[in-house]
Design an enzyme around this catalytic site. Structure first.
Site: not given
Length: 239
Positions: A89, A204-205
Site C-alpha cells: 500500500v 501522491s504527485d
C-alpha cells in the site's frame, strides 16, 4: 526465528501483511485501523505490527524504498515467517492526464527498468503480475466502498530522480497508470517463493502537472487505499 532484518518469531506475523514503504505509515495504519496491536519488528527502524481488523489477524510492516529493500523484507516474511499474501500500500506518480491526485490505482502488472526479475528468470523477461484473486477482491472492495479505483499497469523505477524525461511519454503511450519503485520486485519475490502479492497505490504527485501531496498527507490521508486493502482480505477469506 529472527532474521538479520526482522526480530520476530514464527507466529508473530499474520498470513497477510500490508506493506507501505514508510515505517511511520505502517505505525499509522496499525494504530488507526487495527485493534489489539502489538509491535513485532523494529530492526533498523522498520516497524512492524500485528493486530486484528474486524476480528481478522492482519500484520502491517514497512518495506523501505526501492526494489532491493522491499525484496529483502518480502522474501524473509514469506520464507521465515510463513506469510502467504503481501499487499503493498504505497504512493505513485501519475503520468497520464486522466489520472488525478489521490486516485487509487490497483496494480494489475508492473513494468520496470530494474534487472532483478531478469536475474531471477535467466535473463528473460518475466511478466510481473499481481495475483488475480487479490486483484478481483480489491476491485470488489473498492466498489463496495464507493471508491472509483483504476486498474492497470504500474512502472517500478530504479531511479526516483530520473534523467530520462522522454520515458514518461512512452509510459503514457503504453497506458501506464503510475510510477513507483517496488511492485515489480514484490511480484517477482512472490512468484519465486510461491506466495501471492498485490500493489495498491494512491497518486501522491503528478509528473505532468507537478501537483503533489505533502509527506504528512501521504501518511494520514490515504485511507481509501487502506480500507480497500483490508476489506479485500476479508473478501479473500470467503473464497
Amino acid at each position: 526465528m529472527a532474521t538479520p532484518h526482522i526480530n520476530a518469531e514464527m507466529g508473530d506475523f499474520a498470513d497477510v501483511v500490508l506493506m507501505p514503504g514508510d515505517p511511520l505509515r505502517a505505525k499509522h495504519i496499525a494504530e488507526t485501523f487495527l485493534e489489539n496491536v502489538r509491535e513485532v519488528n523494529n530492526v533498523r527502524g522498520m516497524l512492524g505490527f500485528t493486530g486484528t481488523y474486524k476480528g481478522r489477524k492482519i500484520s502491517v510492516m514497512g518495506h523501505g524504498m526501492g526494489i532491493p529493500s522491499c525484496s529483502i523484507y518480502t522474501k524473509e516474511l514469506i520464507t521465515d515467517f510463513g506469510v502467504k499474501k503481501i499487499i503493498r500500500v504505497g504512493s505513485c506518480g501519475a503520468v497520464r492526464m486522466d489520472v488525478k491526485l489521490r486516485d487509487v490505482v490497483i496494480g494489475m502488472g508492473a513494468c520496470t527498468d530494474s534487472k532483478v526479475n531478469r536475474i531471477r528468470f535467466k535473463d528473460h523477461d518475466f511478466a510481473a503480475i499481481a495475483d488475480f484473486d487479490m486483484v478481483r477482491n480489491a476491485v470488489d472492495a473498492a466498489k463496495a466502498l464507493g471508491v472509483d479505483a483504476r486498474v492497470g499497469n504500474l512502472f517500478s523505477a530504479d531511479l526516483f530522480y530520473s534523467p530520462d524525461g522522454e520515458m514518461f511519454d512512452v509510459m503514457e503511450k503504453y497506458g501506464v497508470l503510475g510510477v513507483e519503485m517496488e511492485a515489480a520486485g514484490i511480484y517477482g519475490v512472490a512468484a519465486e517463493f510461491g506466495a501471492k502479492a498485490l500493489t495498491i497505490c494512491t497518486v501522491s504527485d503528478h509528473i505532468r502537472t507537478h501537483e503533489q501531496t505533502t509527506a504528512a498527507e501521504r501518511q494520514t490521508t490515504f485511507n481509501d487505499m487502506i480500507k480497500i486493502a483490508l476489506e479485500s482480505v476479508l473478501l479473500g477469506d470467503k473464497e
